[in-house]
Design a protein around this motif. Structure first.
Motif, PDB file in Angstrom:
ATOM      1  N   ARG A   4      41.528  45.936  43.922  1.00 28.39           N
ATOM      2  CA  ARG A   4      42.929  45.514  43.861  1.00 28.39           C
ATOM      3  C   ARG A   4      43.379  45.224  42.442  1.00 28.39           C
ATOM      4  O   ARG A   4      44.488  44.714  42.247  1.00 28.39           O
ATOM      5  N   ALA A   5      42.543  45.533  41.457  1.00 32.99           N
ATOM      6  CA  ALA A   5      42.854  45.260  40.054  1.00 32.99           C
ATOM      7  C   ALA A   5      42.927  46.563  39.264  1.00 32.99           C
ATOM      8  O   ALA A   5      42.435  47.607  39.703  1.00 32.99           O
ATOM      9  N   ASP A   6      43.550  46.506  38.098  1.00 34.00           N
ATOM     10  CA  ASP A   6      43.637  47.670  37.218  1.00 34.00           C
ATOM     11  C   ASP A   6      42.408  47.809  36.328  1.00 34.00           C
ATOM     12  O   ASP A   6      42.243  48.821  35.648  1.00 34.00           O
ATOM     13  N   GLY A   7      41.574  46.800  36.314  1.00 33.36           N
ATOM     14  CA  GLY A   7      40.349  46.840  35.540  1.00 33.36           C
ATOM     15  C   GLY A   7      39.517  45.627  35.889  1.00 33.36           C
ATOM     16  O   GLY A   7      40.034  44.617  36.384  1.00 33.36           O
ATOM     17  N   SER A   8      38.206  45.702  35.665  1.00 33.61           N
ATOM     18  CA  SER A   8      37.334  44.570  35.964  1.00 33.61           C
ATOM     19  C   SER A   8      36.190  44.523  34.973  1.00 33.61           C
ATOM     20  O   SER A   8      35.813  45.547  34.386  1.00 33.61           O
ATOM     21  N   ARG A   9      35.658  43.325  34.776  1.00 35.03           N
ATOM     22  CA  ARG A   9      34.506  43.117  33.916  1.00 35.03           C
ATOM     23  C   ARG A   9      33.536  42.177  34.617  1.00 35.03           C
ATOM     24  O   ARG A   9      33.937  41.154  35.175  1.00 35.03           O
ATOM     25  N   LEU A  10      32.265  42.524  34.587  1.00 35.33           N
ATOM     26  CA  LEU A  10      31.219  41.615  35.052  1.00 35.33           C
ATOM     27  C   LEU A  10      30.575  40.988  33.829  1.00 35.33           C
ATOM     28  O   LEU A  10      29.965  41.674  33.008  1.00 35.33           O
ATOM     29  N   HIS A  11      30.742  39.695  33.681  1.00 38.37           N
ATOM     30  CA  HIS A  11      30.134  38.965  32.572  1.00 38.37           C
ATOM     31  C   HIS A  11      28.788  38.387  33.011  1.00 38.37           C
ATOM     32  O   HIS A  11      28.509  38.252  34.211  1.00 38.37           O
ATOM     33  N   GLU A  36      50.409  37.541  42.472  1.00 39.03           N
ATOM     34  CA  GLU A  36      50.499  36.637  43.624  1.00 39.03           C
ATOM     35  C   GLU A  36      49.649  37.165  44.779  1.00 39.03           C
ATOM     36  O   GLU A  36      48.937  36.398  45.438  1.00 39.03           O
ATOM     37  N   GLU A  37      49.693  38.473  45.005  1.00 39.04           N
ATOM     38  CA  GLU A  37      48.878  39.073  46.057  1.00 39.04           C
ATOM     39  C   GLU A  37      47.390  38.924  45.750  1.00 39.04           C
ATOM     40  O   GLU A  37      46.585  38.679  46.657  1.00 39.04           O
ATOM     41  N   PHE A  38      47.037  39.063  44.467  1.00 40.54           N
ATOM     42  CA  PHE A  38      45.636  38.942  44.070  1.00 40.54           C
ATOM     43  C   PHE A  38      45.133  37.517  44.324  1.00 40.54           C
ATOM     44  O   PHE A  38      44.039  37.321  44.853  1.00 40.54           O
ATOM     45  N   VAL A  39      45.931  36.523  43.950  1.00 44.91           N
ATOM     46  CA  VAL A  39      45.554  35.124  44.167  1.00 44.91           C
ATOM     47  C   VAL A  39      45.396  34.844  45.660  1.00 44.91           C
ATOM     48  O   VAL A  39      44.448  34.165  46.088  1.00 44.91           O
ATOM     49  N   GLU A  40      46.302  35.366  46.465  1.00 42.61           N
ATOM     50  CA  GLU A  40      46.206  35.167  47.910  1.00 42.61           C
ATOM     51  C   GLU A  40      44.938  35.800  48.464  1.00 42.61           C
ATOM     52  O   GLU A  40      44.289  35.248  49.356  1.00 42.61           O
ATOM     53  N   LEU A  41      44.559  36.965  47.936  1.00 43.81           N
ATOM     54  CA  LEU A  41      43.332  37.628  48.379  1.00 43.81           C
ATOM     55  C   LEU A  41      42.109  36.770  48.069  1.00 43.81           C
ATOM     56  O   LEU A  41      41.216  36.617  48.904  1.00 43.81           O
ATOM     57  N   VAL A  42      42.062  36.194  46.863  1.00 41.24           N
ATOM     58  CA  VAL A  42      40.941  35.314  46.509  1.00 41.24           C
ATOM     59  C   VAL A  42      40.911  34.101  47.423  1.00 41.24           C
ATOM     60  O   VAL A  42      39.847  33.704  47.916  1.00 41.24           O
ATOM     61  N   ASP A  43      42.066  33.516  47.665  1.00 42.55           N
ATOM     62  CA  ASP A  43      42.130  32.343  48.546  1.00 42.55           C
ATOM     63  C   ASP A  43      41.609  32.667  49.939  1.00 42.55           C
ATOM     64  O   ASP A  43      40.922  31.850  50.562  1.00 42.55           O
ATOM     65  N   ARG A  44      41.926  33.853  50.437  1.00 43.41           N
ATOM     66  CA  ARG A  44      41.472  34.221  51.785  1.00 43.41           C
ATOM     67  C   ARG A  44      39.966  34.403  51.840  1.00 43.41           C
ATOM     68  O   ARG A  44      39.335  34.167  52.878  1.00 43.41           O
ATOM     69  N   THR A  45      39.354  34.811  50.739  1.00 40.84           N
ATOM     70  CA  THR A  45      37.912  35.054  50.744  1.00 40.84           C
ATOM     71  C   THR A  45      37.103  33.764  50.594  1.00 40.84           C
ATOM     72  O   THR A  45      35.892  33.775  50.823  1.00 40.84           O
ATOM     73  N   LYS A  46      37.758  32.672  50.218  1.00 37.76           N
ATOM     74  CA  LYS A  46      37.008  31.441  49.972  1.00 37.76           C
ATOM     75  C   LYS A  46      36.297  30.940  51.216  1.00 37.76           C
ATOM     76  O   LYS A  46      35.263  30.283  51.125  1.00 37.76           O
ATOM     77  N   GLY A  47      36.825  31.235  52.390  1.00 38.50           N
ATOM     78  CA  GLY A  47      36.159  30.806  53.612  1.00 38.50           C
ATOM     79  C   GLY A  47      35.294  31.886  54.225  1.00 38.50           C
ATOM     80  O   GLY A  47      34.625  31.644  55.229  1.00 38.50           O
ATOM     81  N   ASP A  48      35.291  33.049  53.615  1.00 39.10           N
ATOM     82  CA  ASP A  48      34.544  34.187  54.168  1.00 39.10           C
ATOM     83  C   ASP A  48      33.183  34.255  53.493  1.00 39.10           C
ATOM     84  O   ASP A  48      32.955  35.024  52.581  1.00 39.10           O
ATOM     85  N   GLU A  49      32.229  33.449  53.967  1.00 40.46           N
ATOM     86  CA  GLU A  49      30.969  33.272  53.252  1.00 40.46           C
ATOM     87  C   GLU A  49      29.813  34.051  53.863  1.00 40.46           C
ATOM     88  O   GLU A  49      28.660  33.869  53.472  1.00 40.46           O
ATOM     89  N   HIS A  50      30.086  34.914  54.817  1.00 39.25           N
ATOM     90  CA  HIS A  50      29.046  35.767  55.390  1.00 39.25           C
ATOM     91  C   HIS A  50      27.831  34.968  55.866  1.00 39.25           C
ATOM     92  O   HIS A  50      26.689  35.357  55.648  1.00 39.25           O
ATOM     93  N   GLY A  51      28.067  33.803  56.463  1.00 35.22           N
ATOM     94  CA  GLY A  51      26.969  33.007  56.978  1.00 35.22           C
ATOM     95  C   GLY A  51      26.212  32.216  55.937  1.00 35.22           C
ATOM     96  O   GLY A  51      25.191  31.616  56.228  1.00 35.22           O
ATOM     97  N   THR A  52      26.687  32.214  54.723  1.00 33.90           N
ATOM     98  CA  THR A  52      25.992  31.489  53.659  1.00 33.90           C
ATOM     99  C   THR A  52      26.717  30.195  53.353  1.00 33.90           C
ATOM    100  O   THR A  52      27.879  30.214  52.950  1.00 33.90           O
ATOM    101  N   SER A  53      26.043  29.081  53.534  1.00 34.54           N
ATOM    102  CA  SER A  53      26.631  27.784  53.233  1.00 34.54           C
ATOM    103  C   SER A  53      26.378  27.439  51.774  1.00 34.54           C
ATOM    104  O   SER A  53      25.490  27.980  51.129  1.00 34.54           O
ATOM    105  N   GLY A  54      27.168  26.512  51.258  1.00 29.87           N
ATOM    106  CA  GLY A  54      26.960  26.029  49.896  1.00 29.87           C
ATOM    107  C   GLY A  54      27.579  26.885  48.819  1.00 29.87           C
ATOM    108  O   GLY A  54      27.304  26.682  47.636  1.00 29.87           O
ATOM    109  N   LEU A  55      28.434  27.843  49.194  1.00 29.92           N
ATOM    110  CA  LEU A  55      29.098  28.690  48.210  1.00 29.92           C
ATOM    111  C   LEU A  55      30.405  28.053  47.748  1.00 29.92           C
ATOM    112  O   LEU A  55      31.099  27.394  48.527  1.00 29.92           O
ATOM    113  N   ARG A  56      30.746  28.275  46.491  1.00 32.76           N
ATOM    114  CA  ARG A  56      32.024  27.805  45.953  1.00 32.76           C
ATOM    115  C   ARG A  56      32.653  28.934  45.148  1.00 32.76           C
ATOM    116  O   ARG A  56      32.039  29.469  44.215  1.00 32.76           O
TER     117      ARG A  56
END
Length: 283
Positions: free
Chosen positions: A198-205, A233-253
């Motif tokens: 959903r971005a025009d570019g990305s970097r993994l640091h 705004e759409e990008f921020v909303e997408l991140v917010d929606r993923t905050k609870g989508d932890e794939h069964g892994t607890s302790g993620l932030r």
């Protein structure tokens, strides 16, 4: 002097001041705040060269000449104050344009040196400014709480009653830790792929060292995304929606920061891989 004034409008720096350069950009469509101050409490000004602009400010030679600057860079209090002042100008500039920020403490002897930098780097500056035009940078980090598995296993184990039980519980703890870290890394990879799409570019640091960042837990994702202002705004909303989508892994932030100037996208590298550093143009 207004922060938006051009150097031709008078009121320039003293003859013994050096030129601190914050960023390169295109001519501003709107003025910066008149009360904006940068390093040393001085207001920045626009130095125009052709169709490029350098935002500069005067700084004293006694602090920013090569030798004293090296000493100051070892002083964490001085460095922190300078970095805050530098960032204050970049943040203000980002509200009115999409700047190419320069490295902290990029300093030239005089206006002529800045103009030479603009002239010599014109091709690269135009290329990068075209890439980041209309875009900002968002940062996303994923942290795994390092004590989560320890607490989980401890709650199940109770008191050890024998050496065999102790070894069994230790193996169980290690297995649980490894499984949880793997789930966290899988979540981070899936999140990165989703956001990058959903971005025009990305970097993994590189992951942040928690001792240096003082952020609790283990950093499993430290990424930057170049996103158009109109889609932020759409990008921020997408991140917010993923905050609870932890794939069964607890302790993620999941942590979102920005919008920032496009620091991670001002090098000559492509949209994948290393971000690239700015040229070292200090005196």
């Amino acid at each position: 002097m207004s922060a938006a004034n051009d150097d031709a409008n008078g009121g320039g720096p003293h003859h013994d001041d050096l030129r601190y350069v914050y960023a390169v950009c295109r001519p501003l469509a709107a003025p910066l705040a008149a009360d904006l101050t940068g390093v040393g409490g001085e207001p920045p000004r626009q130095l125009v060269h052709g169709d490029l602009v350098a935002l500069v400010g005067p700084v004293p030679e006694r602090d920013f000449a090569e030798k004293p600057l090296r000493g100051h860079l070892e002083d964490l209090d001085w460095l922190s104050g300078t970095a805050r002042a530098h960032q204050r100008v970049i943040d203000a500039l980002t509200t009115v344009t999409c700047p190419l920020p320069l490295r902290l403490a990029t300093v030239f002897r005089d206006d002529s040196g800045v103009r030479t930098m603009l002239e010599d780097g014109a091709e690269r500056f135009h290329r990068v400014l075209e890439r980041i035009d209309g875009r900002v940078e968002w940062g996303v980090k994923v942290h795994m709480e390092s004590d989560h598995v320890d607490n989980e296993v401890s709650a199940e184990s109770g008191g050890a009653v024998s050496g065999r039980d102790y070894l069994r519980r230790r193996r169980s703890r290690r297995t649980a830790q490894e499984a949880n870290w793997q789930r966290a890394e899988d979540f981070a990879q899936a999140l990165h792929e989703r956001l990058a799409g959903r971005a025009d570019g990305s970097r993994l640091h590189a992951p942040q060292n928690s001792e240096l960042s003082r952020a609790p837990g283990r950093n499993v994702l430290n990424a930057a995304y170049l996103v158009s202002r109109t889609h932020s705004e759409e990008f921020v909303e997408l991140v917010d929606r993923t905050k609870g989508d932890e794939h069964g892994t607890s302790g993620l932030r999941v942590e979102l920061t920005g919008p920032w100037a496009a620091y991670s996208f001002t090098g000559d590298a492509g949209d994948a891989g290393d971000s690239g550093d700015e040229e070292d143009t200090s005196v």
